[in-house]
Design a protein around this motif. Structure first.
Motif, PDB file in Angstrom:
ATOM      1  N   HIS A   1      35.086  37.358  16.225  1.00  0.00           N
ATOM      2  CA  HIS A   1      36.541  37.904  16.503  1.00  0.00           C
ATOM      3  C   HIS A   1      37.265  37.053  17.407  1.00  0.00           C
ATOM      4  CE1 HIS A   1      34.485  41.541  14.999  1.00  0.00           C
ATOM      5  NE2 HIS A   1      35.658  42.034  15.092  1.00  0.00           N
ATOM      6  N   ALA A   2      38.181  36.644  17.190  1.00  0.00           N
ATOM      7  CA  ALA A   2      39.185  35.940  17.883  1.00  0.00           C
ATOM      8  C   ALA A   2      39.217  36.723  19.210  1.00  0.00           C
ATOM      9  CB  ALA A   2      40.483  35.342  17.349  1.00  0.00           C
ATOM     10  N   ALA A   3      38.961  36.192  20.219  1.00  0.00           N
ATOM     11  CA  ALA A   3      39.262  37.285  21.475  1.00  0.00           C
ATOM     12  C   ALA A   3      40.372  37.407  21.902  1.00  0.00           C
ATOM     13  CB  ALA A   3      38.389  36.317  22.772  1.00  0.00           C
TER      14      ALA A   3
ATOM     15  N   GLU B   1      26.609  49.293  18.124  1.00  0.00           N
ATOM     16  CA  GLU B   1      27.097  48.080  18.208  1.00  0.00           C
ATOM     17  C   GLU B   1      26.891  47.339  19.615  1.00  0.00           C
ATOM     18  OE1 GLU B   1      31.125  48.700  15.593  1.00  0.00           O
ATOM     19  OE2 GLU B   1      31.449  48.854  17.722  1.00  0.00           O
ATOM     20  N   THR B   2      26.737  46.295  19.490  1.00  0.00           N
ATOM     21  CA  THR B   2      26.634  45.432  20.610  1.00  0.00           C
ATOM     22  C   THR B   2      27.625  44.423  20.559  1.00  0.00           C
ATOM     23  OG1 THR B   2      24.135  45.784  20.511  1.00  0.00           O
ATOM     24  CG2 THR B   2      25.057  43.793  21.852  1.00  0.00           C
ATOM     25  N   VAL B   3      28.236  44.293  21.771  1.00  0.00           N
ATOM     26  CA  VAL B   3      29.290  43.030  21.930  1.00  0.00           C
ATOM     27  C   VAL B   3      29.296  42.114  22.813  1.00  0.00           C
ATOM     28  CG1 VAL B   3      32.036  42.903  21.892  1.00  0.00           C
ATOM     29  CG2 VAL B   3      30.817  44.855  20.683  1.00  0.00           C
ATOM     30  N   HIS B   4      29.480  40.907  22.594  1.00  0.00           N
ATOM     31  CA  HIS B   4      29.294  39.964  23.784  1.00  0.00           C
ATOM     32  C   HIS B   4      30.253  38.884  23.224  1.00  0.00           C
ATOM     33  CE1 HIS B   4      26.425  37.999  21.097  1.00  0.00           C
ATOM     34  NE2 HIS B   4      26.875  36.921  21.663  1.00  0.00           N
ATOM     35  N   ALA B   5      30.812  38.081  24.537  1.00  0.00           N
ATOM     36  CA  ALA B   5      31.506  36.628  24.277  1.00  0.00           C
ATOM     37  C   ALA B   5      30.720  35.449  24.624  1.00  0.00           C
ATOM     38  CB  ALA B   5      32.723  36.865  25.363  1.00  0.00           C
ATOM     39  N   ARG B   6      31.212  34.431  23.933  1.00  0.00           N
ATOM     40  CA  ARG B   6      30.755  33.092  24.011  1.00  0.00           C
ATOM     41  C   ARG B   6      31.829  32.314  23.611  1.00  0.00           C
ATOM     42  NH1 ARG B   6      29.957  31.633  18.808  1.00  0.00           N
ATOM     43  NH2 ARG B   6      28.774  32.951  17.202  1.00  0.00           N
ATOM     44  N   MET B   7      31.663  30.814  23.596  1.00  0.00           N
ATOM     45  CA  MET B   7      32.363  29.903  23.112  1.00  0.00           C
ATOM     46  C   MET B   7      32.062  29.800  21.597  1.00  0.00           C
ATOM     47  SD  MET B   7      34.397  29.580  25.378  1.00  0.00           S
ATOM     48  CE  MET B   7      35.327  28.333  24.933  1.00  0.00           C
ATOM     49  N   PRO B   8      33.236  29.674  20.902  1.00  0.00           N
ATOM     50  CA  PRO B   8      32.892  29.310  19.430  1.00  0.00           C
ATOM     51  C   PRO B   8      32.198  28.263  18.940  1.00  0.00           C
ATOM     52  CG  PRO B   8      35.132  28.891  19.995  1.00  0.00           C
ATOM     53  CD  PRO B   8      34.715  29.500  21.175  1.00  0.00           C
ATOM     54  N   THR B   9      31.591  28.014  17.810  1.00  0.00           N
ATOM     55  CA  THR B   9      31.397  26.880  17.216  1.00  0.00           C
ATOM     56  C   THR B   9      32.365  26.054  16.573  1.00  0.00           C
ATOM     57  OG1 THR B   9      30.772  27.733  15.008  1.00  0.00           O
ATOM     58  CG2 THR B   9      29.094  28.010  16.387  1.00  0.00           C
TER      59      THR B   9
ATOM     60  N   LEU C   1      41.407  28.826  15.914  1.00  0.00           N
ATOM     61  CA  LEU C   1      41.661  29.021  17.313  1.00  0.00           C
ATOM     62  C   LEU C   1      42.024  27.823  18.244  1.00  0.00           C
ATOM     63  CD1 LEU C   1      37.920  30.636  17.934  1.00  0.00           C
ATOM     64  CD2 LEU C   1      40.324  31.691  17.611  1.00  0.00           C
ATOM     65  N   PRO C   2      43.014  28.234  19.271  1.00  0.00           N
ATOM     66  CA  PRO C   2      43.330  27.004  20.174  1.00  0.00           C
ATOM     67  C   PRO C   2      42.251  26.514  20.955  1.00  0.00           C
ATOM     68  CG  PRO C   2      44.057  29.358  21.057  1.00  0.00           C
ATOM     69  CD  PRO C   2      43.506  29.548  19.807  1.00  0.00           C
ATOM     70  N   ALA C   3      42.158  25.368  21.485  1.00  0.00           N
ATOM     71  CA  ALA C   3      41.115  24.935  22.459  1.00  0.00           C
ATOM     72  C   ALA C   3      40.839  25.779  23.649  1.00  0.00           C
ATOM     73  CB  ALA C   3      41.667  23.426  22.950  1.00  0.00           C
ATOM     74  N   GLY C   4      39.621  26.133  23.843  1.00  0.00           N
ATOM     75  CA  GLY C   4      39.249  26.810  24.963  1.00  0.00           C
ATOM     76  C   GLY C   4      39.056  28.369  24.759  1.00  0.00           C
ATOM     77  N   GLU C   5      39.456  28.740  23.692  1.00  0.00           N
ATOM     78  CA  GLU C   5      39.446  30.147  23.533  1.00  0.00           C
ATOM     79  C   GLU C   5      38.149  30.843  23.061  1.00  0.00           C
ATOM     80  OE1 GLU C   5      41.343  33.697  20.886  1.00  0.00           O
ATOM     81  OE2 GLU C   5      42.470  32.067  20.937  1.00  0.00           O
ATOM     82  N   PRO C   6      37.622  31.757  23.905  1.00  0.00           N
ATOM     83  CA  PRO C   6      36.240  32.253  23.494  1.00  0.00           C
ATOM     84  C   PRO C   6      36.349  33.218  22.080  1.00  0.00           C
ATOM     85  CG  PRO C   6      37.240  33.525  25.283  1.00  0.00           C
ATOM     86  CD  PRO C   6      38.307  32.576  24.875  1.00  0.00           C
ATOM     87  N   VAL C   7      35.210  33.674  21.506  1.00  0.00           N
ATOM     88  CA  VAL C   7      35.345  34.654  20.666  1.00  0.00           C
ATOM     89  C   VAL C   7      34.447  35.822  21.095  1.00  0.00           C
ATOM     90  CG1 VAL C   7      35.597  33.102  18.691  1.00  0.00           C
ATOM     91  CG2 VAL C   7      33.113  33.419  19.464  1.00  0.00           C
ATOM     92  N   MET C   8      34.626  37.083  20.414  1.00  0.00           N
ATOM     93  CA  MET C   8      33.807  38.080  20.724  1.00  0.00           C
ATOM     94  C   MET C   8      32.868  38.360  19.578  1.00  0.00           C
ATOM     95  SD  MET C   8      34.914  39.359  23.673  1.00  0.00           S
ATOM     96  CE  MET C   8      33.983  40.857  23.625  1.00  0.00           C
ATOM     97  N   ILE C   9      31.595  38.476  19.906  1.00  0.00           N
ATOM     98  CA  ILE C   9      30.636  38.535  18.983  1.00  0.00           C
ATOM     99  C   ILE C   9      30.122  40.084  18.800  1.00  0.00           C
ATOM    100  CG2 ILE C   9      28.326  37.947  18.185  1.00  0.00           C
ATOM    101  CD1 ILE C   9      30.380  35.573  18.170  1.00  0.00           C
ATOM    102  N   LEU C  10      30.189  40.480  17.650  1.00  0.00           N
ATOM    103  CA  LEU C  10      29.784  41.836  17.264  1.00  0.00           C
ATOM    104  C   LEU C  10      28.567  42.047  16.449  1.00  0.00           C
ATOM    105  CD1 LEU C  10      30.404  45.048  16.938  1.00  0.00           C
ATOM    106  CD2 LEU C  10      31.578  44.485  15.047  1.00  0.00           C
ATOM    107  N   TYR C  11      27.505  42.892  16.757  1.00  0.00           N
ATOM    108  CA  TYR C  11      26.398  43.140  15.968  1.00  0.00           C
ATOM    109  C   TYR C  11      26.499  44.611  15.645  1.00  0.00           C
ATOM    110  CZ  TYR C  11      24.432  38.672  17.176  1.00  0.00           C
ATOM    111  OH  TYR C  11      24.270  37.289  17.465  1.00  0.00           O
ATOM    112  N   ARG C  12      26.352  45.060  14.531  1.00  0.00           N
ATOM    113  CA  ARG C  12      26.554  46.566  14.240  1.00  0.00           C
ATOM    114  C   ARG C  12      25.487  46.925  13.146  1.00  0.00           C
ATOM    115  NH1 ARG C  12      31.475  47.747  10.814  1.00  0.00           N
ATOM    116  NH2 ARG C  12      30.366  46.989   8.919  1.00  0.00           N
ATOM    117  N   THR C  13      24.628  47.902  13.553  1.00  0.00           N
ATOM    118  CA  THR C  13      23.582  48.591  12.637  1.00  0.00           C
ATOM    119  C   THR C  13      24.021  49.976  12.302  1.00  0.00           C
ATOM    120  OG1 THR C  13      22.080  47.128  13.759  1.00  0.00           O
ATOM    121  CG2 THR C  13      21.323  49.042  12.541  1.00  0.00           C
TER     122      THR C  13
END
Length: 182
Positions: free
Chosen positions: A167-169, A122-130, A139-151
């Motif tokens: 994921h909603a952070a 698993e690889t996890v990182h944060a970014r702002m949502p599209t 999501l409320p304005a300004g909330e980031p998301v957590m992105i998960l990649y799983r193999t």
């Protein structure tokens, strides 16, 4: 919601019929129902990430299983899994019925087909949502998301699933417990 990290994938959970997101909810003291998860399934072409993760050629056919998971009617995350057609054709992993793909979910189905999951990266990182993610996850304005990649791979190292999650952070705590390697 507490996401159990490695413990959510314990073989004793999915071999006894519990799927990962349900294990998270039970550990958090929350109830779940099969309707808390939607499914959209289609046969599509592997993009560069999917092809690399599943050791396929770019554009190779793959099944895409996209889910939106909710708790108490509020979206918590999306998870889209990709599989080789020969691994899942004719199974409930390609059935769009809402809820998990049967007792034990996808890992139990793969095991029944001789492709028992053994290793997960698993690889996890944060970014702002599209804008689309903001709307879908409410999501409320300004909330980031957590992105998960799983193999997910078999003991022999054959990848059997690649998944991408958004994921909603503010709605998750990520917790990992593992033995420290030598």
């Amino acid at each position: 919601m507490k996401r159990l990290g490695t413990d959510r994938y314990a073989k004793n959970k999915w071999k006894s019929g519990l799927v990962a997101f349900a294990a998270d909810r039970e550990a958090t003291g929350r109830a779940w129902t099969p309707g808390d998860q939607t499914n959209e399934v289609q046969l599509t072409e592997a993009d560069a990430e999917v092809a690399a993760a599943l050791h396929l050629s770019l554009g190779a056919p793959v099944y895409e299983r996209a889910r939106l998971v909710k708790e108490a009617g509020v979206p918590t995350h999306t998870l889209t899994s990709y599989y080789r057609p020969e691994d899942v054709k004719g199974t409930s992993l390609v059935d769009p019925t809402p809820g998990p793909a049967g007792q034990g979910g996808g890992f139990a189905i793969l095991t029944a087909r001789g492709l028992e999951p053994d290793t997960i990266t698993e690889t996890v990182h944060a970014r702002m949502p599209t804008p689309g993610e903001t709307e879908l996850l409410q999501l409320p304005a300004g909330e980031p998301v957590m992105i998960l990649y799983r193999t997910t791979s078999t003991k022999e190292g054959r990848p059997v699933e690649f998944a991408r999650g958004v994921h909603a952070a503010s709605r998750f705590t990520w917790s990992y417990t593992f033995k420290i390697p030598d």
